[in-house]
Enzyme design. Structure first.
Site, PDB file in Angstrom:
ATOM      1  N   GLN A 152      53.174  42.845  47.325  1.00 29.92           N
ATOM      2  CA  GLN A 152      52.375  43.840  46.620  1.00 29.92           C
ATOM      3  C   GLN A 152      53.250  44.822  45.856  1.00 29.92           C
ATOM      4  O   GLN A 152      52.883  45.300  44.782  1.00 29.92           O
ATOM      5  CB  GLN A 152      51.488  44.593  47.607  1.00 29.92           C
ATOM      6  CG  GLN A 152      50.394  43.731  48.203  1.00 29.92           C
ATOM      7  CD  GLN A 152      49.578  43.012  47.137  1.00 29.92           C
ATOM      8  OE1 GLN A 152      48.907  43.637  46.324  1.00 29.92           O
ATOM      9  NE2 GLN A 152      49.647  41.690  47.123  1.00 29.92           N
ATOM     10  N   HIS A 176       1.747  65.876  39.546  1.00 27.91           N
ATOM     11  CA  HIS A 176       1.901  64.754  40.476  1.00 27.91           C
ATOM     12  C   HIS A 176       0.722  64.737  41.458  1.00 27.91           C
ATOM     13  O   HIS A 176       0.094  63.697  41.699  1.00 27.91           O
ATOM     14  CB  HIS A 176       3.204  64.879  41.270  1.00 27.91           C
ATOM     15  CG  HIS A 176       4.440  64.498  40.528  1.00 27.91           C
ATOM     16  ND1 HIS A 176       4.832  65.123  39.381  1.00 27.91           N
ATOM     17  CD2 HIS A 176       5.380  63.560  40.804  1.00 27.91           C
ATOM     18  CE1 HIS A 176       5.967  64.594  38.963  1.00 27.91           C
ATOM     19  NE2 HIS A 176       6.315  63.630  39.809  1.00 27.91           N
ATOM     20  N   HIS A 193      54.140  44.744  41.966  1.00 28.57           N
ATOM     21  CA  HIS A 193      53.231  45.209  40.920  1.00 28.57           C
ATOM     22  C   HIS A 193      53.623  46.624  40.482  1.00 28.57           C
ATOM     23  O   HIS A 193      54.112  47.425  41.291  1.00 28.57           O
ATOM     24  CB  HIS A 193      51.788  45.238  41.422  1.00 28.57           C
ATOM     25  CG  HIS A 193      51.180  43.877  41.582  1.00 28.57           C
ATOM     26  ND1 HIS A 193      50.852  43.080  40.508  1.00 28.57           N
ATOM     27  CD2 HIS A 193      50.834  43.184  42.688  1.00 28.57           C
ATOM     28  CE1 HIS A 193      50.319  41.962  40.943  1.00 28.57           C
ATOM     29  NE2 HIS A 193      50.298  41.988  42.265  1.00 28.57           N
ATOM     30  N   ASP A 250      44.818  36.946  47.027  1.00 29.05           N
ATOM     31  CA  ASP A 250      45.026  37.190  45.603  1.00 29.05           C
ATOM     32  C   ASP A 250      44.558  36.019  44.752  1.00 29.05           C
ATOM     33  O   ASP A 250      44.189  36.201  43.583  1.00 29.05           O
ATOM     34  CB  ASP A 250      46.509  37.432  45.319  1.00 29.05           C
ATOM     35  CG  ASP A 250      46.939  38.847  45.614  1.00 29.05           C
ATOM     36  OD1 ASP A 250      46.071  39.727  45.742  1.00 29.05           O
ATOM     37  OD2 ASP A 250      48.166  39.074  45.725  1.00 29.05           O
ATOM     38  N   GLU A 263      43.426  49.201  50.154  1.00 33.79           N
ATOM     39  CA  GLU A 263      42.856  48.046  49.448  1.00 33.79           C
ATOM     40  C   GLU A 263      42.996  46.798  50.322  1.00 33.79           C
ATOM     41  O   GLU A 263      42.034  46.066  50.552  1.00 33.79           O
ATOM     42  CB  GLU A 263      43.578  47.859  48.112  1.00 33.79           C
ATOM     43  CG  GLU A 263      43.094  46.648  47.332  1.00 33.79           C
ATOM     44  CD  GLU A 263      43.939  46.395  46.097  1.00 33.79           C
ATOM     45  OE1 GLU A 263      43.474  45.634  45.228  1.00 33.79           O
ATOM     46  OE2 GLU A 263      45.053  46.936  45.984  1.00 33.79           O
ATOM     47  N   HIS A 264      44.207  46.550  50.791  1.00 32.63           N
ATOM     48  CA  HIS A 264      44.488  45.403  51.649  1.00 32.63           C
ATOM     49  C   HIS A 264      44.983  45.895  53.003  1.00 32.63           C
ATOM     50  O   HIS A 264      45.954  46.655  53.060  1.00 32.63           O
ATOM     51  CB  HIS A 264      45.570  44.503  51.036  1.00 32.63           C
ATOM     52  CG  HIS A 264      45.296  44.116  49.620  1.00 32.63           C
ATOM     53  ND1 HIS A 264      46.099  44.527  48.565  1.00 32.63           N
ATOM     54  CD2 HIS A 264      44.316  43.362  49.081  1.00 32.63           C
ATOM     55  CE1 HIS A 264      45.622  44.032  47.442  1.00 32.63           C
ATOM     56  NE2 HIS A 264      44.529  43.325  47.723  1.00 32.63           N
TER      57      HIS A 264
END
Length: 435
Positions: free
Chosen positions: A256, A418, A259, A359, A325-326
Site C-alpha cells: 500500500q 397539511h 501509492h 485490489d 480503508e483496509h
C-alpha cells in the site's frame, strides 16, 4: 530513516492514528473551485486547455472511439487479458449476491412497498498518472453494470506519449463493457461529469478514486450530482501477533505504501515481530524500483509506523478509532475477532487473504472508504448505483386508522395546510358513511 516503532499509545493517537493533514486544503480548494467554474462556463474548451496544461496533451476530440478500446484489448498479453477477465468474473459473481428487489405488501389497509431502480447514467473516474489503474475501472463498472445502469462513461487522463488514456485502461473499458471513454482527468473531469459539456454527458453519480484535487472536486459538486464515495490516498492498518510472518507483514505494508501519499500502519503485541518487520521493510525497500521505493519510504516514515500495543483488545480499539480503508488481521485466529471490527472498509483475514488480492481479483470492490469515513461509509457496491422509490397505497381502512395521527402531528408542527389535507379526507369518509 527506518519505519518508526512507537510504544506511547497517546503519541500514536496524536500522530499517525490521527491522520496528519497532507497539505493546506484551502489551497487545493481554491484551485478546484476555479477549475469547476471554468468548466461550467466554457465546457470542452476549458477541458482542452486543462488537458494541455496538466497532461501535456493537445486533443481536438475528447472522446476516444470504441475501436481504440477494442484494439487495446486485442493487443493485450494473453495472460494479462485472462487476469482481467478473471477479475471481472469474480467481481460480478460477488456483487450479484448483493441484489435486492422491489416489493409490495398488500393488506386490508392498502399496500406499501418499494421500487428499486438503477441509475440511468454513471461516471467513473480512473486515475492515470504514474500508475494507471484499470482495476479501478472494473471495480466500479462491474457493480454498476450488475445494478442495471443504462450508460457508464469513463474519464481518464491521457498519457503524454499517446495522447490517450493508458492502453490497459482502454482495454479494461472494452472488457468491462462500458459505453463511452473520454481523455480527460483531474478536477476538470469531475466537473465535466457533474455539469456536462458539449462532449461529456451529465451523469447521475460519480465513482472512482483520485488524488486530492479529484476528491475535493467530488466534494464540491456533491448535491449537483451523486458521489459514491470520497476515496483519497490509500491506507492499510495491520494487526499482527507473534504468529505473523515478518516478511509477509512488511510486504503488505509496502504494497500500500508505494501509492502516492499512502499510509501504512502496523499494530502488534510482539516486540520481536516489530523489530523484525522494521528490518524486513528496509530489506524489501532496497529491491523496489527507485520511484516505488521513494514513495513507499515516505509513506511508512511520514504517515506510517509500528505501534506496540499491550494486547489485541487494545489493537482493535485503536483500529476502530482509526477506521482504516483496509484492515488486515495477521493473527493466530482472525475469524475469532471479526466481531470486534466496527469501522473498516474491508477486512482481510489471515496470511493467505492479503489485501493485494482485494485490489484485483477477490471480488468485493476495492474502492473503499478512506480518511476515517469507514465510520459511516461502505465500499462501492450494487446499491451505490441503485435508488429506492417508496410506494404508498393506503386505502379507506388505513386512512381511518392512521389519518387522525397524521393530522395531529401536522398541527403540532404548525403546518395547517397539511392538517387540512388530512381532515378533508377524513370528513369525506364520514360523509360517505352517513350516505
Amino acid at each position: 530513516m527506518a519505519i518508526p516503532i512507537m510504544t506511547d499509545l497517546d503519541a500514536a493517537r496524536a500522530g499517525i492514528l490521527r491522520r496528519m493533514p497532507l497539505d493546506d486544503d484551502a489551497a487545493t480548494t481554491r484551485v478546484v473551485a476555479e477549475i469547476i467554474a471554468d468548466v461550467r462556463q466554457r465546457g470542452d474548451n476549458a477541458l482542452r486547455e486543462y488537458t494541455l496544461r496538466f497532461d501535456g496533451v493537445e486533443r481536438t476530440a475528447i472522446e476516444i472511439p470504441r475501436e481504440r478500446w477494442a484494439a487495446a484489448a486485442a493487443d493485450l498479453d494473453p495472460a494479462l487479458r485472462r487476469a482481467l477477465l478473471l477479475a471481472i468474473s469474480e467481481i460480478r459473481r460477488f456483487h450479484e449476491r448483493q441484489l435486492r428487489n422491489s416489493w409490495v405488501e398488500f393488506g386490508v389497509e392498502g399496500a406499501l412497498g418499494q421500487i428499486v431502480r438503477p441509475l440511468d447514467r454513471v461516471g467513473i473516474y480512473v486515475p492515470g498518472g504514474a500508475a494507471p489503474l484499470p482495476s479501478s475501472l472494473i471495480h466500479a463498472a462491474v457493480p454498476a453494470r450488475v445494478a442495471g445502469v443504462r450508460e457508464i462513461v469513463v474519464c481518464s487522463p491521457p498519457q503524454r506519449a499517446t495522447g490517450e488514456p493508458a492502453a490497459i485502461v482502454l482495454a479494461a473499458a472494452h472488457l468491462a463493457g462500458v459505453d463511452r471513454v473520454f481523455a480527460v482527468g483531474g478536477a476538470q473531469a469531475i466537473a465535466a461529469m457533474a455539469y456536462g459539456t458539449e462532449s461529456i454527458p451529465r451523469v447521475d453519480t460519480v465513482a472512482g478514486p483520485g488524488n486530492r484535487y479529484v476528491i475535493q472536486a467530488m466534494r464540491m459538486v456533491y448535491g449537483t450530482v451523486g458521489v459514491v464515495s470520497l476515496p483519497g490516498p490509500t491506507e492499510t492498518l495491520i494487526i499482527a501477533d507473534q504468529t505473523a510472518n515478518p516478511r509477509a507483514v512488511a510486504a503488505d505494508l509496502l504494497a500500500q505504501a508505494e501509492h502516492v501519499e499512502a499510509s501504512a500502519i502496523l499494530l502488534t503485541t510482539d516486540q520481536v515481530l516489530a523489530e523484525q518487520v522494521q528490518q524486513e521493510v528496509e530489506r524489501q525497500l532496497a529491491v523496489l524500483p527507485d520511484a516505488n521505493a521513494r514513495a513507499a519510504r515516505e509513506a511508512v516514515t511520514q504517515r506510517g509506523g509500528i505501534v506496540l500495543v499491550p494486547d489485541l483488545a487494545t489493537a482493535f480499539r485503536l483500529a476502530n478509532e482509526y477506521g482504516p480503508e483496509h484492515l488486515c488481521l495477521l493473527i493466530a485466529d482472525p475469524w475469532q475477532y471479526v466481531g470486534e471490527v466496527r469501522n473498516a472498509g474491508g477486512v482481510f483475514l489471515g496470511e493467505e487473504s492479503f489485501e493485494v488480492l482485494g485490489d484485483y481479483v477477490a471480488g468485493p470492490s476495492h474502492i473503499m472508504p478512506t480518511e476515517g469515513t469507514a465510520r459511516y461509509a461502505s465500499p462501492v457496491n450494487v446499491d451505490s448505483f441503485r435508488k429506492v422509490i417508496s410506494l404508498v397505497g393506503v386505502n379507506r381502512a388505513g386512512l381511518s386508522r392512521i389519518g387522525p395521527a397524521a393530522m395531529r402531528l401536522a398541527e403540532a408542527e404548525g403546518l395547517f395546510a397539511h392538517a387540512a389535507a388530512v381532515r378533508a379526507r377524513l370528513e369525506s369518509l364520514d360523509t360517505d358513511g352517513r350516505d
